[in-house]
Design an enzyme around this catalytic site. Structure first.
Site, PDB file in Angstrom:
ATOM      1  CD  GLN A 116      -3.103   0.738   2.222  1.00  0.00           C
ATOM      2  OE1 GLN A 116      -3.336  -0.392   2.632  1.00  0.00           O
ATOM      3  NE2 GLN A 116      -3.742   1.775   2.670  1.00  0.00           N
ATOM      4  CB  CYS A 117       1.881   3.615   2.591  1.00  0.00           C
ATOM      5  SG  CYS A 117       0.182   4.008   3.097  1.00  0.00           S
ATOM      6  CB  CYS A 118       6.034   0.425   1.217  1.00  0.00           C
ATOM      7  SG  CYS A 118       6.185   0.675   2.998  1.00  0.00           S
TER       8      CYS A 118
END
Length: 194
Positions: A116-118
């Site tokens: 997701q964010c990475c």
């Protein structure tokens, strides 16, 4: 200084959720700490990113006090700590400006959640022209329920569902999607020598 380690969302918020018991990398703090020590030793910039969802009343709402780094991780004076409200670390922050001002050309991505964010940050960084190294074993994620699974199930029910995407599958998919397209995949050992 041509490289920056970007530590994404390694924050207490995630430890407050029931699915933390199924996290892929319970030792993420130690792995990130090794990356941080190596980056500092090389004189690279370390950027800390925290996810905030103000006014939501959930564990990402800064009013509840969980949007802080997990114990064991401490920024040094002068290391930027930025907050984001989007999945990637660029869109709602001044990260690109910070990197540009310091002449950074390469970023090393670590943190929570792998896919997701990475991953999203790695893709955006690549699109912005940065060389990206994605340190998979310094990321963590959780099993993902099927999109039409009933809401409110327990962690045991989620894990027992054959449609749940396992953390191993998530990590493998992320590496396949990023490698050679958006990022170089590396390990903590490769980057730290230990």
């Amino acid at each position: 200084m041509n490289s920056a380690l970007v530590v994404i969302d390694v924050q207490e918020s995630f430890r407050q959720r029931p699915n933390w018991a199924a996290v892929s990398n319970p030792g993420i703090v130690g792995k990130v700490d090794r990356l941080v020590a190596a980056a500092r030793a090389k004189g690279d910039l370390v950027v800390w990113v925290l996810h905030h969802e103000p006014g939501t009343g959930n564990v990402f709402d800064p009013a509840l006090g969980f949007t802080r780094l997990i114990d064991g991780l401490t920024p040094l004076k002068g290391e930027p700590v930025i907050t984001k409200t989007s999945h990637n670390a660029f869109t709602t922050t001044n990260l690109q400006q910070l990197l540009t001002e310091r002449g950074i050309r390469d970023v090393v991505v670590s943190g929570i959640r792998t896919e997701q964010c990475c991953e999203t940050t790695a893709r955006v960084a690549s699109d912005l022209g940065y060389g990206v190294t994605f340190v998979t074993d310094a990321t963590a994620t959780h099993p993902i329920e099927h999109w039409d699974a009933p809401a409110g199930r327990s962690l045991d029910e989620i894990l027992a569902d054959p449609r749940t995407l396992t953390t191993d599958a998530i990590v493998a998919r992320t590496e396949y999607a990023l490698a050679g397209r958006f990022a170089r995949i590396a390990t903590v050992e490769e980057l730290t020598g230990s």
